[in-house]
Scaffold this motif. Structure first.
Motif, PDB file in Angstrom:
ATOM      1  N   LYS A 107      24.613  78.267  15.114  1.00  0.00           N
ATOM      2  CA  LYS A 107      24.752  76.807  15.091  1.00  0.00           C
ATOM      3  C   LYS A 107      23.803  76.138  16.087  1.00  0.00           C
ATOM      4  O   LYS A 107      23.147  75.162  15.757  1.00  0.00           O
ATOM      5  CB  LYS A 107      26.193  76.380  15.450  1.00  0.00           C
ATOM      6  CG  LYS A 107      27.248  76.831  14.467  1.00  0.00           C
ATOM      7  CD  LYS A 107      28.611  76.191  14.768  1.00  0.00           C
ATOM      8  CE  LYS A 107      29.230  76.666  16.067  1.00  0.00           C
ATOM      9  NZ  LYS A 107      29.824  78.012  16.011  1.00  0.00           N
ATOM     10  N   ARG A 112      30.353  73.298  29.179  1.00  0.00           N
ATOM     11  CA  ARG A 112      29.730  74.168  30.202  1.00  0.00           C
ATOM     12  C   ARG A 112      29.063  73.353  31.303  1.00  0.00           C
ATOM     13  O   ARG A 112      29.082  73.740  32.466  1.00  0.00           O
ATOM     14  CB  ARG A 112      28.739  75.147  29.550  1.00  0.00           C
ATOM     15  CG  ARG A 112      29.446  76.327  28.861  1.00  0.00           C
ATOM     16  CD  ARG A 112      28.471  77.358  28.333  1.00  0.00           C
ATOM     17  NE  ARG A 112      27.762  76.875  27.172  1.00  0.00           N
ATOM     18  CZ  ARG A 112      28.244  76.935  25.915  1.00  0.00           C
ATOM     19  NH1 ARG A 112      29.415  77.484  25.687  1.00  0.00           N
ATOM     20  NH2 ARG A 112      27.539  76.469  24.913  1.00  0.00           N
ATOM     21  N   TYR A 134      40.434  77.750  29.535  1.00  0.00           N
ATOM     22  CA  TYR A 134      40.484  77.853  28.064  1.00  0.00           C
ATOM     23  C   TYR A 134      39.246  78.592  27.555  1.00  0.00           C
ATOM     24  O   TYR A 134      39.339  79.489  26.715  1.00  0.00           O
ATOM     25  CB  TYR A 134      40.518  76.464  27.407  1.00  0.00           C
ATOM     26  CG  TYR A 134      41.780  75.684  27.667  1.00  0.00           C
ATOM     27  CD1 TYR A 134      42.934  75.944  26.939  1.00  0.00           C
ATOM     28  CD2 TYR A 134      41.817  74.680  28.627  1.00  0.00           C
ATOM     29  CE1 TYR A 134      44.099  75.224  27.163  1.00  0.00           C
ATOM     30  CE2 TYR A 134      42.969  73.951  28.863  1.00  0.00           C
ATOM     31  CZ  TYR A 134      44.104  74.231  28.129  1.00  0.00           C
ATOM     32  OH  TYR A 134      45.245  73.507  28.351  1.00  0.00           O
ATOM     33  N   LYS A 137      40.079  80.516  24.158  1.00  0.00           N
ATOM     34  CA  LYS A 137      40.995  79.606  23.461  1.00  0.00           C
ATOM     35  C   LYS A 137      40.308  78.277  23.212  1.00  0.00           C
ATOM     36  O   LYS A 137      39.320  77.951  23.863  1.00  0.00           O
ATOM     37  CB  LYS A 137      42.226  79.341  24.328  1.00  0.00           C
ATOM     38  CG  LYS A 137      43.102  80.553  24.536  1.00  0.00           C
ATOM     39  CD  LYS A 137      44.256  80.159  25.443  1.00  0.00           C
ATOM     40  CE  LYS A 137      45.119  81.360  25.752  1.00  0.00           C
ATOM     41  NZ  LYS A 137      45.945  81.113  26.946  1.00  0.00           N
ATOM     42  N   ARG A 150      23.787  88.450  23.305  1.00  0.00           N
ATOM     43  CA  ARG A 150      23.671  87.192  24.055  1.00  0.00           C
ATOM     44  C   ARG A 150      24.380  87.314  25.397  1.00  0.00           C
ATOM     45  O   ARG A 150      23.860  86.889  26.418  1.00  0.00           O
ATOM     46  CB  ARG A 150      24.265  86.043  23.234  1.00  0.00           C
ATOM     47  CG  ARG A 150      24.094  84.676  23.883  1.00  0.00           C
ATOM     48  CD  ARG A 150      24.486  83.565  22.935  1.00  0.00           C
ATOM     49  NE  ARG A 150      25.931  83.375  22.915  1.00  0.00           N
ATOM     50  CZ  ARG A 150      26.546  82.497  22.119  1.00  0.00           C
ATOM     51  NH1 ARG A 150      25.851  81.763  21.277  1.00  0.00           N
ATOM     52  NH2 ARG A 150      27.844  82.364  22.163  1.00  0.00           N
ATOM     53  N   ASP A 177      32.260  83.981  28.219  1.00  0.00           N
ATOM     54  CA  ASP A 177      33.067  84.284  27.030  1.00  0.00           C
ATOM     55  C   ASP A 177      32.360  85.222  26.052  1.00  0.00           C
ATOM     56  O   ASP A 177      32.884  85.500  24.985  1.00  0.00           O
ATOM     57  CB  ASP A 177      33.506  82.988  26.328  1.00  0.00           C
ATOM     58  CG  ASP A 177      32.358  82.069  25.966  1.00  0.00           C
ATOM     59  OD1 ASP A 177      31.224  82.305  26.439  1.00  0.00           O
ATOM     60  OD2 ASP A 177      32.582  81.105  25.219  1.00  0.00           O
TER      61      ASP A 177
HETATM   62  P1  ADP Z   1      30.674  79.447  20.071  1.00  0.00           P
HETATM   63  O1  ADP Z   1      30.339  78.636  18.867  1.00  0.00           O
HETATM   64  O2  ADP Z   1      29.690  80.542  20.327  1.00  0.00           O
HETATM   65  O3  ADP Z   1      32.098  79.936  20.117  1.00  0.00           O
HETATM   66  P2  ADP Z   1      30.639  77.045  21.808  1.00  0.00           P
HETATM   67  O4  ADP Z   1      29.610  76.936  22.860  1.00  0.00           O
HETATM   68  O5  ADP Z   1      30.564  76.131  20.648  1.00  0.00           O
HETATM   69  O6  ADP Z   1      30.551  78.574  21.368  1.00  0.00           O
HETATM   70  O7  ADP Z   1      32.119  76.912  22.435  1.00  0.00           O
HETATM   71  C1  ADP Z   1      32.520  77.673  23.538  1.00  0.00           C
HETATM   72  C2  ADP Z   1      33.985  77.386  23.881  1.00  0.00           C
HETATM   73  O8  ADP Z   1      34.170  75.993  24.195  1.00  0.00           O
HETATM   74  C3  ADP Z   1      35.000  77.654  22.761  1.00  0.00           C
HETATM   75  O9  ADP Z   1      35.404  79.004  22.688  1.00  0.00           O
HETATM   76  C4  ADP Z   1      36.157  76.718  23.187  1.00  0.00           C
HETATM   77  O10 ADP Z   1      36.900  77.260  24.255  1.00  0.00           O
HETATM   78  C5  ADP Z   1      35.428  75.493  23.737  1.00  0.00           C
HETATM   79  N1  ADP Z   1      35.193  74.464  22.689  1.00  0.00           N
HETATM   80  C6  ADP Z   1      33.986  74.053  22.204  1.00  0.00           C
HETATM   81  N2  ADP Z   1      34.135  73.114  21.246  1.00  0.00           N
HETATM   82  C7  ADP Z   1      35.465  72.923  21.104  1.00  0.00           C
HETATM   83  C8  ADP Z   1      36.289  72.096  20.254  1.00  0.00           C
HETATM   84  N3  ADP Z   1      35.745  71.274  19.334  1.00  0.00           N
HETATM   85  N4  ADP Z   1      37.631  72.171  20.384  1.00  0.00           N
HETATM   86  C9  ADP Z   1      38.206  72.972  21.290  1.00  0.00           C
HETATM   87  N5  ADP Z   1      37.517  73.787  22.110  1.00  0.00           N
HETATM   88  C10 ADP Z   1      36.156  73.773  22.033  1.00  0.00           C
END
Ligand code: ADP
Length: 190
Positions: free
Chosen positions: A13, A36, A52, A57, A128, A136
């Motif tokens: 993505k 982040r 989280y 989560k 990665r 995570d």
């Molecule tokens: P990936 O797509 O690799 O899982 P992201 O960088 O999009 O990684 O997201 C990392 C973390 O941030 C998720 O595992 C979650 O904890 C949190 N997060 C990101 N976007 C959302 C969302 N729309 N709702 C809830 N938590 C989110």
């Protein structure tokens, strides 16, 4: 123009969003990157969401929806629209998004569903993790994120299928080939 890029962790993505944002002059809003940044800056908000993310989560809906609405306000008019990366991740988030867009006389043009096999996702995320230092991207948390994706995030597909704003994209292969498929889907939806 509002484009959603959707798919499991590790599907590409982020990579594709950057290319889409450049070609169509869209503002790239990645909820993961925004979260982040808050953690890195050690803000109060960052402290709230940190555990989280580390546990794989989802951040609670009301917290993430509030953050996204703030991001919408910031320099939105310099761009032709937005590419949403990492949002919506639950049906409640999708509903909140569509209500907010409607209030601004806007709508989602298309949800692009990047499809990648689970083994390939695991390989990409472990690779990665070894290089990015993301807390995570370790096997245990990756498995948890994939499970959360199946349980909470997959229904978002049906939400956009019903609205007839859904396109499946083959996410295995070369970055530029995938990008070509994405551009075709976007061009057909605008
Ligand atoms: P990936 O797509 O690799 O899982 P992201 O960088 O999009 O990684 O997201 C990392 C973390 O941030 C998720 O595992 C979650 O904890 C949190 N997060 C990101 N976007 C959302 C969302 N729309 N709702 C809830 N938590 C989110």
């Amino acid at each position: 123009m509002t484009i959603i890029i959707f798919g499991p962790p590790g599907c590409g993505k982020g990579t594709q969003s950057i290319l889409i944002a450049e070609k169509y002059n869209l503002k790239h809003i990645s909820t993961g990157d925004l979260l982040r940044k808050e953690i890195e800056d050690e803000t109060e908000f960052g402290k709230t969401v940190k555990s989280y993310i580390a546990e794989g989560k989802l951040v609670p809906d009301e917290v993430i929806i509030g953050m996204l609405m703030n991001a919408f306000e910031k320099n939105a008019d310099q761009h032709y629209g937005i590419i949403l990366d990492g949002f919506p991740r639950t049906t409640a988030q999708a509903e909140a998004l569509e209500i907010n867009l409607t209030a601004r006389s806007k709508k989602t043009n298309i949800l692009l569903d990047l499809q990648v096999e689970t083994n390939e996702l695991l390989n990409r995320l472990l690779y990665r993790g070894a290089n990015s230092g993301r807390v995570d991207d370790n096997l245990e948390t990756i498995k948890k994120r994939l499970q959360v994706y199946e349980e909470k995030t997959l229904p978002v597909k049906d939400f956009y299928k019903k609205l007839q704003k859904y396109a499946a994209i083959e996410g295995m292969g070369e970055i530029d080939e995938i990008f070509t498929s994405i551009c075709n889907a976007i061009d057909a939806a605008i």
